[in-house]
Design a protein around this motif. Structure first.
Motif, PDB file in Angstrom:
ATOM      1  N   ALA A  17      -0.281  19.560  -8.815  1.00 56.47           N
ATOM      2  CA  ALA A  17       0.059  18.148  -8.975  1.00 56.47           C
ATOM      3  C   ALA A  17       1.545  17.897  -8.724  1.00 56.47           C
ATOM      4  O   ALA A  17       1.936  16.831  -8.254  1.00 56.47           O
ATOM      5  CB  ALA A  17      -0.320  17.674 -10.374  1.00 56.47           C
TER       6      ALA A  17
ATOM      7  N   GLU B 277       3.451  20.035  -6.815  1.00 58.93           N
ATOM      8  CA  GLU B 277       3.700  20.433  -5.431  1.00 58.93           C
ATOM      9  C   GLU B 277       3.453  19.274  -4.463  1.00 58.93           C
ATOM     10  O   GLU B 277       4.241  19.032  -3.555  1.00 58.93           O
ATOM     11  CB  GLU B 277       2.741  21.579  -5.104  1.00 58.93           C
ATOM     12  CG  GLU B 277       3.274  22.565  -4.107  1.00 58.93           C
ATOM     13  CD  GLU B 277       2.325  23.754  -3.948  1.00 58.93           C
ATOM     14  OE1 GLU B 277       2.538  24.540  -3.037  1.00 58.93           O
ATOM     15  OE2 GLU B 277       1.369  23.888  -4.736  1.00 58.93           O
ATOM     16  N   VAL B 278       2.339  18.556  -4.665  1.00 58.96           N
ATOM     17  CA  VAL B 278       1.967  17.511  -3.711  1.00 58.96           C
ATOM     18  C   VAL B 278       2.821  16.248  -3.818  1.00 58.96           C
ATOM     19  O   VAL B 278       2.713  15.365  -2.975  1.00 58.96           O
ATOM     20  CB  VAL B 278       0.470  17.142  -3.804  1.00 58.96           C
ATOM     21  CG1 VAL B 278      -0.388  18.351  -3.514  1.00 58.96           C
ATOM     22  CG2 VAL B 278       0.130  16.535  -5.140  1.00 58.96           C
ATOM     23  N   VAL B 279       3.649  16.153  -4.838  1.00 61.50           N
ATOM     24  CA  VAL B 279       4.588  15.033  -4.834  1.00 61.50           C
ATOM     25  C   VAL B 279       5.998  15.521  -4.494  1.00 61.50           C
ATOM     26  O   VAL B 279       6.975  14.814  -4.697  1.00 61.50           O
ATOM     27  CB  VAL B 279       4.596  14.244  -6.167  1.00 61.50           C
ATOM     28  CG1 VAL B 279       3.250  13.573  -6.385  1.00 61.50           C
ATOM     29  CG2 VAL B 279       4.940  15.133  -7.344  1.00 61.50           C
ATOM     30  N   GLY B 280       6.069  16.741  -3.964  1.00 60.57           N
ATOM     31  CA  GLY B 280       7.327  17.219  -3.407  1.00 60.57           C
ATOM     32  C   GLY B 280       8.312  17.758  -4.435  1.00 60.57           C
ATOM     33  O   GLY B 280       9.518  17.810  -4.172  1.00 60.57           O
TER      34      GLY B 280
ATOM     35  N   ARG C  37       1.710   5.489  -8.887  1.00 59.88           N
ATOM     36  CA  ARG C  37       0.852   6.481  -9.541  1.00 59.88           C
ATOM     37  C   ARG C  37       1.645   7.657 -10.088  1.00 59.88           C
ATOM     38  O   ARG C  37       1.191   8.342 -10.993  1.00 59.88           O
ATOM     39  CB  ARG C  37      -0.224   6.967  -8.569  1.00 59.88           C
ATOM     40  CG  ARG C  37      -1.184   5.844  -8.239  1.00 59.88           C
ATOM     41  CD  ARG C  37      -2.362   6.291  -7.427  1.00 59.88           C
ATOM     42  NE  ARG C  37      -3.155   5.118  -7.044  1.00 59.88           N
ATOM     43  CZ  ARG C  37      -3.994   5.101  -6.030  1.00 59.88           C
ATOM     44  NH1 ARG C  37      -4.169   6.173  -5.291  1.00 59.88           N
ATOM     45  NH2 ARG C  37      -4.661   4.008  -5.760  1.00 59.88           N
ATOM     46  N   ARG C  38       2.828   7.905  -9.534  1.00 58.34           N
ATOM     47  CA  ARG C  38       3.656   8.976 -10.093  1.00 58.34           C
ATOM     48  C   ARG C  38       4.147   8.617 -11.488  1.00 58.34           C
ATOM     49  O   ARG C  38       4.585   9.483 -12.232  1.00 58.34           O
ATOM     50  CB  ARG C  38       4.850   9.251  -9.185  1.00 58.34           C
ATOM     51  CG  ARG C  38       4.428   9.999  -7.930  1.00 58.34           C
ATOM     52  CD  ARG C  38       5.564  10.254  -6.998  1.00 58.34           C
ATOM     53  NE  ARG C  38       4.996  10.510  -5.674  1.00 58.34           N
ATOM     54  CZ  ARG C  38       5.685  10.961  -4.652  1.00 58.34           C
ATOM     55  NH1 ARG C  38       6.963  11.200  -4.774  1.00 58.34           N
ATOM     56  NH2 ARG C  38       5.104  11.169  -3.491  1.00 58.34           N
TER      57      ARG C  38
ATOM     58  N   PRO D  96       1.563   5.199  -4.054  1.00 57.05           N
ATOM     59  CA  PRO D  96       1.818   6.556  -4.573  1.00 57.05           C
ATOM     60  C   PRO D  96       2.957   6.600  -5.597  1.00 57.05           C
ATOM     61  O   PRO D  96       2.862   7.315  -6.591  1.00 57.05           O
ATOM     62  CB  PRO D  96       2.185   7.348  -3.316  1.00 57.05           C
ATOM     63  CG  PRO D  96       1.475   6.647  -2.213  1.00 57.05           C
ATOM     64  CD  PRO D  96       1.507   5.191  -2.582  1.00 57.05           C
ATOM     65  N   LEU D  97       3.994   5.805  -5.363  1.00 58.12           N
ATOM     66  CA  LEU D  97       5.118   5.802  -6.308  1.00 58.12           C
ATOM     67  C   LEU D  97       4.699   5.233  -7.661  1.00 58.12           C
ATOM     68  O   LEU D  97       5.129   5.714  -8.706  1.00 58.12           O
ATOM     69  CB  LEU D  97       6.287   5.004  -5.729  1.00 58.12           C
ATOM     70  CG  LEU D  97       6.857   5.591  -4.439  1.00 58.12           C
ATOM     71  CD1 LEU D  97       7.959   4.699  -3.889  1.00 58.12           C
ATOM     72  CD2 LEU D  97       7.372   6.997  -4.684  1.00 58.12           C
TER      73      LEU D  97
ATOM     74  N   CYS E 161      -3.120  10.504 -15.578  1.00 58.21           N
ATOM     75  CA  CYS E 161      -4.525  10.143 -15.701  1.00 58.21           C
ATOM     76  C   CYS E 161      -5.359  11.300 -16.211  1.00 58.21           C
ATOM     77  O   CYS E 161      -5.215  12.419 -15.735  1.00 58.21           O
ATOM     78  CB  CYS E 161      -5.090   9.761 -14.340  1.00 58.21           C
ATOM     79  SG  CYS E 161      -4.731   8.102 -13.922  1.00 58.21           S
TER      80      CYS E 161
ATOM     81  N   ARG F 148       0.836  -1.212   0.000  1.00 53.94           N
ATOM     82  CA  ARG F 148       0.000   0.000   0.000  1.00 53.94           C
ATOM     83  C   ARG F 148       0.871   1.262   0.000  1.00 53.94           C
ATOM     84  O   ARG F 148       0.552   2.253  -0.622  1.00 53.94           O
ATOM     85  CB  ARG F 148      -0.897   0.036   1.247  1.00 53.94           C
ATOM     86  CG  ARG F 148      -2.047  -0.891   1.186  1.00 53.94           C
ATOM     87  CD  ARG F 148      -3.383  -0.121   1.050  1.00 53.94           C
ATOM     88  NE  ARG F 148      -4.145  -0.612  -0.084  1.00 53.94           N
ATOM     89  CZ  ARG F 148      -4.411   0.071  -1.187  1.00 53.94           C
ATOM     90  NH1 ARG F 148      -3.971   1.305  -1.309  1.00 53.94           N
ATOM     91  NH2 ARG F 148      -5.108  -0.447  -2.157  1.00 53.94           N
TER      92      ARG F 148
END
Ligand SMILES: Nc1ncnc2c1ncn2[C@@H]1O[C@H](COP(=O)(O)OP(=O)(O)OP(=O)(O)O)[C@@H](O)[C@H]1O
Ligand SMILES: [Mg+2]
Lengths: 237, 303
Positions: free
Chosen positions: A103, A105-108, A78-79, A75-76, A83, A71
């Motif tokens: 989009a 910003e929220v993945v750093g 989905r990066r 996220p990795l 989509c 789980r």
């Protein structure tokens, strides 16, 4: 890029989502996923994103085995997947620029690279003059371009589109499809679920047809429901 | 960059939900302020020479003529009583020392002999037992009673003991009220955070889609609850400390100053619960807030 091996997904209580579905979509492919409403197209896309777990079968995406992917690592995964959806999924209070930047910003992503990447991708999708508009100030086709820009800003190896032209008039839809083709040319694998018969017929790309969760056709250069002979309109976009 | 993002998102949520946030802050305020009041009361009961808790002490004065045998007999008698928690022997010299400390050297230096009797100070387990224990010394030949009186045995009046009992009860009630408001605070914060989660469901959906990590998605909400709790608690700490300070100064200015009320320090201070009022309450508030957020997230934010 995507491998499904005998995958079955049954929703509670016993609605078929996908049944004994096997397919292989290679790196750099462009494929359409067609079929009647409720045939399992969105189910397949959700399985690729690991939003759903299959009841049976094996799924590999971008070299990862989704059955064993923890789980925490989703996220990795989905990066690596862009989509695009029928309803665009833009934030109504943020501008075009901010929507794409969000989009990242929220993945750093560091601020400096955000400032470089966002104008670049917006220019690629032809929205350089709308960066400061809010979603409700631009047309549906333009909104979908923003959502494509957001999906592709990090140049993911895989792009999924679930009825990307469902809310858009046919002429504008061609533009969106051209954009997806261009993205595909950069080496990104593109999978498009659609009801758009005319579009599929014109494009003469690989077609996977679903019926009640089963794969009933997989054609290399197919039409919406039969092989087509007509010269493709969009061949040279 | 990341922290500023979380902070911005959390403050945005608070602004959007400010009515709910205010309600949550007030609940945290009440809960922690009551806890603060308990701390102040408790500290004042525990400490200070004239504090109320010392009134469960019985002083038994020893006749000078009783001599060491008399003292020993008393000591054995006291040690045998099950109600006695502890006792100390205060010699004539000790008593004189104490007297000097309290009233200065000058009076004492002019005395030809030490007029103060030796004594035992006895602490009993329970304020209710003071009377029973004290009575056992009324007729004791070694006790320094004046003829026909029992003034060689000194102990708190019944009213003081009653008052102490009442304060204990009130304190217990206050603990319960702190708990009740604490639970209410957690529930309110949880509701507030739930509303924020709902208000930001589009953002959350997009964050999931583009691969934001679970904790990245959660942090703004944790922070929102945390800040709500913290603000309520810090306000409560300042309010309690301010009241404490005001009462302290008022008492000093009246003839009640023998009560020797103390101020519970706002800031760190050696010899107290090591955090001081501000930190103690802030800690509680932050915990209430974070727990509230976590409840909301567990129910409404599957990631
Ligand atoms: N969350 C769900 N719970 C139960 N059944 C579901 C759920 N999602 C989809 N289904 C059912 O699974 C089947 C396949 O649905 P899916 O959304 O994959 O179809 P689709 O091909 O995307 O249809 P459309 O073209 O209308 O988008 C349908 O019968 C649908 O009712
Ligand atoms: Mg669908």
């Amino acid at each position: 890029m995507i491998v499904f091996e005998d995958v079955t997904k049954i929703y509670d209580p016993d609605v078929v989502g996908l049944q004994n579905f096997t397919c292989h979509i290679g790196k750099g492919d462009f494929a359409f996923l067609v079929g009647a409403s409720g045939s399992g197209k969105s189910t397949l896309i959700k399985l690729v994103l690991k939003e759903l777990e299959p009841d049976e079968g094996r799924i590999l995406v971008a070299g990862r085995n989704l059955n064993t992917l923890s789980r925490r690592k989703v996220p990795l995964l989905r990066r690596n997947i862009g989509c695009v959806f029928q309803d665009f999924k833009l934030l109504p209070t943020k501008t075009v620029y901010e929507n794409v930047a969000y989009a990242l910003e929220v993945v750093g992503e560091p601020r400096r690279s955000i400032r470089r990447k966002v104008p670049e991708i917006l220019s690629l999708v032809g929205l350089s003059d709308k960066v400061n508009s809010l979603p409700h100030e631009i047309s549906g086709g333009e909104q979908q371009r923003v959502s494509v820009a957001r999906a592709f800003v990090n140049h993911p190896p895989l792009l999924l589109a679930d009825e990307p032209t469902g809310n858009i008039d046919p002429d504008t839809a061609i533009g969106i499809m051209q954009l997806l083709v261009r993205i595909n040319r950069t080496g990104t694998t593109v999978l498009v679920a659609t009801h758009d018969r005319a579009m599929v017929d014109r494009m003469r790309r690989r077609v996977l047809q679903l019926d009640n969760g089963r794969l009933i056709r997989d054609e290399r250069r197919g039409g919406y429901d039969h092989p087509v002979e007509a010269e493709p309109l969009l061949q040279e976009v | 960059m990341r922290f500023s993002f979380f902070l911005r998102e959390a403050l945005g949520s608070i602004r959007r939900n400010w009515v709910m946030t205010m309600a949550a802050v007030i609940t945290v305020f009440i809960s922690t302020a009551i806890l603060g009041a308990v701390l102040v009361t408790d500290r004042n009961l525990d400490r200070g020479a004239t504090s109320l808790k010392n009134r469960v002490t019985i002083e038994v004065f020893i006749k000078d003529e009783a001599g060491p045998e008399g003292q020993q007999a008393l000591e054995q008698k006291i040690a045998a009583m099950p109600e006695v928690k502890s006792f100390t022997y205060i010699s004539k010299d000790d008593a004189l020392e104490r007297f000097k400390e309290r009233y200065g050297d000058r009076i004492v230096d002019n005395l030809p002999i030490n007029p103060l009797p030796a004594s035992f100070e006895i602490q009993v387990n329970d304020a209710d037992q003071v009377e029973v224990v004290a009575q056992r010394f009324f007729d004791d030949p070694n006790v320094d009673n004046d003829k026909g009186t029992t003034n060689g045995v000194q102990y708190a009046q019944a009213t003081v003991r009653k008052m102490l009992g009442t304060i204990n009860l009130v304190e217990k009630v206050m603990w319960v009220v702190t708990g009740v408001f604490g639970v209410a605070a957690v529930m309110l914060i949880s509701t507030t955070v739930r509303l924020s989660i709902f208000a930001r469901r589009r953002e959350i959906e997009i964050m999931r889609l583009v691969g934001a990590t679970n904790w990245f998605i959660r942090w703004p909400f944790v922070l929102e609850g945390f800040m709500t709790g913290l603000v309520g608690a810090v306000l409560a700490a300042l309010a309690v400390w301010g009241s404490n300070w005001t009462i302290f100064n008022w008492i000093k200015s009246t003839d009640l100053d023998y009560l020797s009320i103390e101020i519970y320090p706002l800031w760190l201070q050696a010899g107290t619960w090591p955090l001081g009022m501000l930190f103690t309450l802030a800690l509680l508030g932050a915990v209430l807030g974070s727990v509230g957020s976590i409840f909301a997230m567990r129910r409404y934010l599957r990631v």
